[in-house]
Design a protein around this motif. Structure first.
Motif, mmCIF file in Angstrom:
data_model
loop_
_atom_site.group_PDB
_atom_site.id
_atom_site.type_symbol
_atom_site.label_atom_id
_atom_site.label_comp_id
_atom_site.label_asym_id
_atom_site.label_seq_id
_atom_site.Cartn_x
_atom_site.Cartn_y
_atom_site.Cartn_z
ATOM 1 N N ILE A 62 0.846 -1.205 0.000
ATOM 2 C CA ILE A 62 0.000 0.000 0.000
ATOM 3 C C ILE A 62 0.878 1.249 0.000
ATOM 4 O O ILE A 62 0.621 2.202 -0.752
ATOM 5 C CB ILE A 62 -0.945 -0.008 1.227
ATOM 6 C CG1 ILE A 62 -1.988 -1.126 1.081
ATOM 7 C CG2 ILE A 62 -1.648 1.343 1.382
ATOM 8 C CD1 ILE A 62 -2.787 -1.396 2.339
ATOM 9 N N LYS A 63 1.936 1.251 0.837
ATOM 10 C CA LYS A 63 2.849 2.399 0.886
ATOM 11 C C LYS A 63 3.538 2.606 -0.447
ATOM 12 O O LYS A 63 3.793 3.733 -0.875
ATOM 13 C CB LYS A 63 3.894 2.178 1.986
ATOM 14 C CG LYS A 63 3.327 2.363 3.395
ATOM 15 C CD LYS A 63 4.413 2.139 4.440
ATOM 16 C CE LYS A 63 3.846 2.276 5.852
ATOM 17 N NZ LYS A 63 4.888 2.007 6.894
ATOM 18 N N GLU A 64 3.877 1.516 -1.117
ATOM 19 C CA GLU A 64 4.529 1.590 -2.425
ATOM 20 C C GLU A 64 3.534 1.862 -3.544
ATOM 21 O O GLU A 64 3.899 1.906 -4.718
ATOM 22 C CB GLU A 64 5.274 0.276 -2.702
ATOM 23 C CG GLU A 64 6.433 0.031 -1.740
ATOM 24 C CD GLU A 64 6.982 -1.386 -1.847
ATOM 25 O OE1 GLU A 64 6.499 -2.151 -2.721
ATOM 26 O OE2 GLU A 64 7.892 -1.737 -1.080
ATOM 27 N N LYS A 65 2.255 2.013 -3.156
ATOM 28 C CA LYS A 65 1.151 2.297 -4.097
ATOM 29 C C LYS A 65 0.992 1.217 -5.167
ATOM 30 O O LYS A 65 0.582 1.482 -6.293
ATOM 31 C CB LYS A 65 1.354 3.663 -4.758
ATOM 32 C CG LYS A 65 1.302 4.803 -3.756
ATOM 33 C CD LYS A 65 1.380 6.162 -4.441
ATOM 34 C CE LYS A 65 1.275 7.274 -3.395
ATOM 35 N NZ LYS A 65 1.329 8.626 -4.015
ATOM 36 N N LYS A 66 1.314 -0.006 -4.773
ATOM 37 C CA LYS A 66 1.137 -1.133 -5.695
ATOM 38 C C LYS A 66 -0.257 -1.749 -5.559
ATOM 39 O O LYS A 66 -0.746 -2.395 -6.483
ATOM 40 C CB LYS A 66 2.215 -2.192 -5.431
ATOM 41 C CG LYS A 66 3.606 -1.722 -5.814
ATOM 42 C CD LYS A 66 4.635 -2.813 -5.583
ATOM 43 C CE LYS A 66 6.022 -2.328 -6.015
ATOM 44 N NZ LYS A 66 7.054 -3.358 -5.767
ATOM 45 N N LYS A 68 -4.290 -0.851 -3.477
ATOM 46 C CA LYS A 68 -5.068 0.153 -2.765
ATOM 47 C C LYS A 68 -5.474 -0.363 -1.393
ATOM 48 O O LYS A 68 -5.705 -1.558 -1.216
ATOM 49 C CB LYS A 68 -6.317 0.509 -3.566
ATOM 50 C CG LYS A 68 -6.027 1.229 -4.865
ATOM 51 C CD LYS A 68 -7.317 1.548 -5.597
ATOM 52 C CE LYS A 68 -7.031 2.269 -6.910
ATOM 53 N NZ LYS A 68 -8.290 2.575 -7.654
ATOM 54 N N LYS A 69 -5.546 0.563 -0.438
ATOM 55 C CA LYS A 69 -6.010 0.194 0.896
ATOM 56 C C LYS A 69 -7.509 -0.058 0.833
ATOM 57 O O LYS A 69 -8.252 0.724 0.236
ATOM 58 C CB LYS A 69 -5.699 1.311 1.884
ATOM 59 C CG LYS A 69 -6.020 0.950 3.335
ATOM 60 C CD LYS A 69 -5.608 2.080 4.262
ATOM 61 C CE LYS A 69 -5.903 1.745 5.716
ATOM 62 N NZ LYS A 69 -5.055 0.655 6.236
ATOM 63 N N GLU A 100 -4.833 -8.888 -4.204
ATOM 64 C CA GLU A 100 -5.946 -8.294 -4.947
ATOM 65 C C GLU A 100 -6.926 -9.380 -5.342
ATOM 66 O O GLU A 100 -6.529 -10.517 -5.632
ATOM 67 C CB GLU A 100 -5.448 -7.598 -6.226
ATOM 68 C CG GLU A 100 -5.031 -6.163 -6.067
ATOM 69 C CD GLU A 100 -4.761 -5.526 -7.423
ATOM 70 O OE1 GLU A 100 -5.657 -4.820 -7.935
ATOM 71 O OE2 GLU A 100 -3.665 -5.749 -7.971
#
Length: 577
Positions: A62-66, A68-69, A100
């Protein structure tokens, strides 16, 4: 464990294979197949710590934006837990284990191959994909990166007859995406994907899926519902051990299934060959062939399909006169005078002439003499071949103009659906008015003891003796045969059920679902007619042998019932234990 105790017995019938696999998977996801493994590996990190590491991995993504939260799912309550787990296991959701879970790409498949493939539900058969037959699709680069299939992705069908079925991507070496009627689950690297795939085939998964699917005519499941399904999670190393044990057991089930099918086929081939030899043997050799077959009853007649062949073989022997060879020999030795069938034909002519004079039947043109080319096989001395039309007093059918069917009318209205081998079935009978009945009855007047023969539709050839002692009307799909006094209805019934008669009635037919026998064809069929006393002997012999086959079938059913009880006992052990 009862499953393992009765393992080989439960694989004696191929139909048990899928149930057995389901039981194995259910035992696996409850931790019952790896009890010894846990005892041998007491220091393995528990699944609760594994779940923490999975969550930490998701936070990094999530931090790496790979990814979504997502809104967290509610805590699993005690009431939701379907069964107890080993101490080192934990409950989680399918969403917890995957980075996912999302729908596929919406596009039409192209008629080309070799570009970017679009995998559809129809391309997945028996957990396999023939990538050479997967069509291309037109997709933009940014969409391709979003939907590109990677090793160990798991695809789940979300609608229709294949809803819930899954496929783990393995060894794909082409650029491909997946269609919108599939949902993709991308397992976290801290989870063994093969364990998730096996869980997706377990009875617990299918039960939850059924409870969470929507719609009636075309059921479907959405990604949100899939994310919320409860999964029993073992430690990572135990996941691998479970997959290995399940694969070993599946391999054994499939091997035993293959051997069972081979054994059944060998039995079937033997029965077919032995019965062919029996029916084709010379009359004097029939007894020895029959004796040979009897020696193998216990070995080769353990499936209902072979009992069915045996019944057919007996009827074939009956119409050939081979079943009563001993009866004829005994009658001759005793000096019993048996009136030949040729005299029966004369009696039939006299009986028909009397009924014509009395106005009870109409005079019909007599069929010509039977030619040598029409005779299918030789008959014993005293028997004759004759056309069915010449042999019967009357052959007709029901009305060709369907009257108004009523739930409650004056007279019963019989059609093909009501004709069963053991008589007329009344549970789904309809009715006609008295006016319609009188019009039909003037053409077709069935009486107790007449033969009824289905001549139209998928069940063509089924026949029975009319066992109703009341007037009723019939549809044209059913033929009526009125017999002379010198031909037993029980004998003719067996002739019309024999393989010989079945084959000649279907000669020249095309199609599978719908067949049709005309009255003309019925009348022109040739039947073997034995002396009257021998007709009685044939009926008696066939009945006694059919009673024996009933007993054999009952023994098969008893054995299958025992197996079913074992299966249910194993299931209870899985569910309750």
């Amino acid at each position: 464990m009862q499953l393992l105790e009765h393992f080989k017995e439960l694989t004696l019938h191929p139909k048990n294979t899928e149930e057995l696999k389901g039981l194995i998977l259910q035992l696996a996801i409850q931790g019952k197949l790896t009890k010894q493994w846990r005892m041998d590996n007491p220091d393995v990190e528990s699944a609760s710590f594994l779940l923490e590491r999975i969550n930490e991995g998701k936070e990094r993504l999530i931090k790496e934006k790979k990814i979504k939260k997502e809104k967290p799912l509610p805590e699993i309550s005690e009431e939701e837990i379907p069964y107890l787990l080993p101490n080192s296991w934990t409950w989680c959701t399918l969403g917890d284990l995957n980075r996912e879970i999302h729908y596929g790409y919406t596009a039409s498949a192209l008629h080309t191959f070799g570009g970017i493939r679009m995998l559809r539900i129809t391309d997945i058969q028996d957990n396999k994909v023939n990538w050479d037959r997967v069509p291309d699709c037109d997709i933009k680069e940014k969409d391709f990166l979003k939907y590109k299939l990677e090793e160990n992705d798991i695809l789940i069908a979300r609608t229709g007859g294949t809803i819930g079925k899954s496929y783990q991507v393995k060894g794909v070496n082409v650029n491909s995406v997946f269609a919108s009627y599939l949902i993709r689950a991308i397992p976290m690297r801290q989870v063994f994907p093969e364990y998730i795939k096996q869980w997706l085939e377990s009875p617990n998964y299918w039960k939850q899926l059924s409870e969470n699917s929507q719609g009636t005519g075309q059921p479907n499941v959405n990604a949100t519902a899939l994310k919320g399904l409860l999964v029993s999670l073992p430690p990572l190393e135990e996941q691998k051990a479970i997959v290995e044990v399940v694969n070993q057991l599946f391999a054994e089930v499939e091997q035993l299934e293959a051997l069972t099918k081979e054994r059944i086929q060998l039995k079937s081939d033997f029965v077919t060959s032995a019965l062919n030899q029996l029916t084709q043997a010379a009359e004097q050799d029939t007894a020895s062939q029959w004796s040979f077959l009897q020696q193998h009853f216990g070995t080769f007649f353990t499936e209902k399909e072979n009992i069915k062949k045996l019944r057919e073989g007996i009827l074939q022997l009956a119409v050939q006169g081979k079943l009563t060879h001993h009866w004829r020999t005994t009658a001759c030795k005793r000096g019993v005078e048996v009136e030949p069938a040729s005299t029966l034909l004369e009696k039939i002519k006299v009986e028909k002439e009397q009924l014509i004079k009395a106005g009870k039947i109409k005079k019909e043109k007599r069929l010509p003499e039977i030619s040598e080319e029409e005779i299918p096989f030789d008959l014993p001395e005293g028997w004759v071949w004759e056309y069915l039309g010449n042999s019967m007093l009357k052959i007709t059918d029901g009305t060709h103009h369907s009257p108004l069917n009523l739930e409650n009318g004056d007279f019963k209205y019989v059609s093909a659906k009501n004709i069963k081998e053991n008589g007329i079935k009344l549970s789904n009978i309809t009715y006609v008015t008295e006016k319609a009945h009188r019009e039909i009855y003037a053409r077709c007047n069935p009486e107790t003891g007449d033969l009824l023969y289905i001549k139209d539709g998928a069940t063509t050839g089924i026949c029975c003796i009319n066992d109703l002692d009341e007037e009723f009307s019939m549809l044209s799909s059913v033929a009526l045969l009125k017999l002379p006094t010198v031909i037993l209805n029980e004998y003719l019934l067996r002739v019309m059920r024999s393989p010989y008669y079945y084959d000649i009635m279907r000669e020249g037919m095309s199609g599978v679902a719908i067949t049709r026998v005309t009255l003309t064809k019925l009348k022109a069929s040739v039947i073997p007619i034995p002396p009257f006393e021998e007709q009685k002997a044939i009926v008696e012999k066939v009945n006694s042998l059919m009673a024996l086959w009933d007993k054999l079938e009952q023994e098969i059913e008893t054995h299958q019932t025992m197996q079913e009880k074992w299966m249910q006992s194993c299931l209870r052990e899985v569910v309750e234990g």
